[in-house]
Design an enzyme around this catalytic site. Structure first.
Site: not given
Lengths: 307, 281
Positions: A144, A207, A243
């Site tokens: 991430d 995300k 996400k």
């Protein structure tokens, strides 16, 4: 904002980035949030929420032991009930990756690592790509990273784009999630533009937030990103995952996100390969709801682990 | 403009410091002894109960960690607020069929009782707690702690004194409460909620639901996050086997008479913690 175009790294084709209608976006998000899930579907929704969770601990005070207990919880969320599925992944700092890999070995729970000067993303590109490569070497299955909001907001989209491309290279085969930190972007137009930019640069997932700022994920922002994913996938045929992270604490909130995803992207996205929820306290609330379904009694925080 | 159109009050629930309607949308009619409609009140559902318990649980720690002195001051303040709304309470009680003299006595007694329990806030632990002799180099003392979230099903008659007598001894020690009122006494309960909302009692410390006590009884008895339930208001023709459920989650059940006013009522909702502390330098 006027329409701009962005070129996908993988297809080489330009994609138009259209402006966002803020009023109808928010109206649609709030109408989707009123959708109720009937008792018969509740268990499926709760189990799906658990399967999509990236169980997260990103604190300066993290220790190998804390990560180990988090991994136990990820593998067996409810020790008293084997029917409760395991979560998708645990999400930790690079320093903790080896401990998480060790603790989840053979379980199918993936290890995600934040990397690249999380949460600001403001160290040199070399340092960031080295950080990513290091996390990959330690055994992370997913990385991430954060979008370089500084460059993006200063108008240097090219640099923000190229940095994601470089990060993707550093990842190799490992899945890359790009955090947009939507609370810092200022408008839905920017969120849509950043989503397109990240996907075009090769992100496997986009995300919402690092969870480190108070203005984190919200339903309209999620819807805005989901619509960007839908349009990108329509143009390129590349299914990008999405996400949600930051501020999702109750099972009910998780359902709202599931509804937004199902209504915008279709049921193909309702699985951990394409949808994740980054959370820590959410899991306990979902477990309490499952206990309520099983026993008929309202449960309480005394009956789940203290994390 | 000729003549005033009376603006009648909508009685709603009191959850987490706010006055929501029931999530179910249901209401019930409150009538006077002559059978005339006085008001419509919200009929709480089990989901409202769930929300109330959630609010009570999240308020409990901070309420209990206030100093005893501060909790006492806050409760005194409530009594002052009730005093200033005496006339409203008198009218309410009279609309339920209580005669003027009895109503006056009830309101005054309620205020006195409120103050009496408020006064205990920084005194009960000295009386109930103890320093225990043990055979070893230890200080050994026992201190009372609040049990947590208390469900209260107050007697409907007398409506004001019944509620005050059960509520204040529960919250004075740092417990938070979910009250379920029924029938005409709901109006008194919600009016007390209005007093609480404008005093310094933090949101969620007292939550008041109105509706059907018998309906909600199994839900509060079965709720795993409620530590004790005061069933003083449950009349004996209710199916009492419901109460057996309380044993499955080790919930304390308490039943008291309205005219009781004693320290023991505070200790009904306390847990005793004994601490061993080594003597030495």
């Amino acid at each position: 904002m006027s329409t701009s175009t962005i070129t996908s790294v993988e297809t080489g084709l330009p994609i138009r980035v259209t402006p966002v209608d803020e009023v109808s976006l928010e109206a649609r998000a709030s109408s989707l949030a009123t959708r109720s899930i009937k008792t018969t579907s509740k268990r499926a929704a709760l189990n799906l929420s658990i399967r999509c969770i990236d169980l997260t601990t990103l604190e300066g005070a993290d220790t190998p032991e804390k990560v180990a207990s988090l991994c136990q919880k990820a593998k067996r969320p409810d020790p008293a009930n084997v029917d409760v599925p395991q979560v998708a992944a645990v999400c930790v700092y690079p320093e903790m990756v080896e401990h998480a890999v060790e603790a989840t070995k053979g379980s199918g729970v993936k290890v995600a690592s934040v990397a690249g000067a999380f949460p600001s993303g403001l160290s040199t590109l070399d340092a960031r790509t080295a950080d990513i490569a290091d996390a990959v070497r330690r055994g992370a299955d997913e990385i991430d990273i954060v979008l370089n909001r500084s460059a993006f907001l200063a108008g240097d989209e090219k640099r923000a784009f190229e940095e994601i491309v470089a990060s993707k290279e550093a990842c190799g085969e490992v899945h890359l999630k790009v955090i947009l930190e939507v609370g810092e972007l200022g408008s839905y137009d920017k969120i849509r533009q950043a989503s397109m930019l990240a996907m075009a640069a090769g992100a496997d997932f986009i995300k919402t937030s690092t969870g480190k700022i108070s203005q984190a994920s919200s339903l309209p922002r999620m819807l805005c990103m989901a619509e960007a994913v839908r349009d990108f996938t329509y143009h390129t045929n590349i299914p990008v995952g999405i996400k949600a992270a930051g501020g999702i604490r109750t099972a009910k909130q998780a359902w709202h996100y599931l509804v937004v995803i199902a209504e915008t992207l279709g049921t193909d996205w309702l699985n951990p390969e394409r949808f994740r929820i980054g959370a820590s306290s959410l899991l306990n609330d979902v477990l309490l709801q499952l206990k309520h379904l099983d026993s008929g009694y309202y449960s309480g925080p005394d009956y789940v682990t203290v994390d | 403009m000729t003549g005033n159109i009376p603006i009648t009050k909508t009685y709603k629930l009191f959850i987490d410091g706010a006055f929501p309607r029931s999530e179910s949308g249901r209401t019930f009619s409150v009538v006077n002894p002559q059978g005339e409609l006085i008001a419509n009140a919200s009929q709480a559902s089990r989901k409202d109960l769930r929300e109330a318990v959630r609010a009570a649980r999240s308020a409990q720690n901070t309420w209990a960690s206030r100093t005893a002195y501060n909790r006492g001051q806050i409760l005194y303040r409530v009594a002052e607020m009730i005093e200033s709304r005496k006339a409203e309470f008198l009218d309410l009680l009279k609309s339920g069929g209580v005669n003027s003299r009895t109503a006056t006595r009830e309101v005054e007694e309620s205020i006195q009782r409120w103050v009496w329990y408020a006064g205990w806030s920084d005194k009960y632990s000295q009386i109930i707690g103890s320093v225990n002799p043990v055979s070893g180099p230890y200080f050994n003392f026992t201190v009372p702690e609040p049990t947590g979230v208390v469900g209260i099903i107050p007697p409907s008659e007398p409506s004001m004194l019944g509620l005050v007598s059960r509520l204040v001894p529960a919250i004075v020690s740092g417990n938070t409460a979910v009250v379920i009122s029924e029938g005409h006494s709901s109006l008194t309960a919600i009016t007390i909620a209005e007093v609480l909302a404008t005093s310094d009692v933090p949101s969620g410390v007292v939550n008041i639901l109105t509706g059907d006590q018998t309906d909600l009884l199994p839900w509060i008895i079965g709720h795993l996050d409620v530590n004790a339930v005061d069933i003083s208001g449950i009349n004996q023709d209710v199916d009492l086997t419901i109460l057996e459920e309380a044993s499955s989650n080790v919930k304390r059940l308490v039943s008291r008479k309205v005219d009781e006013e004693s320290l023991e009522l505070i200790s009904d909702f306390l847990e005793m913690k004994t601490v061993w502390h080594p003597i030495g330098r």
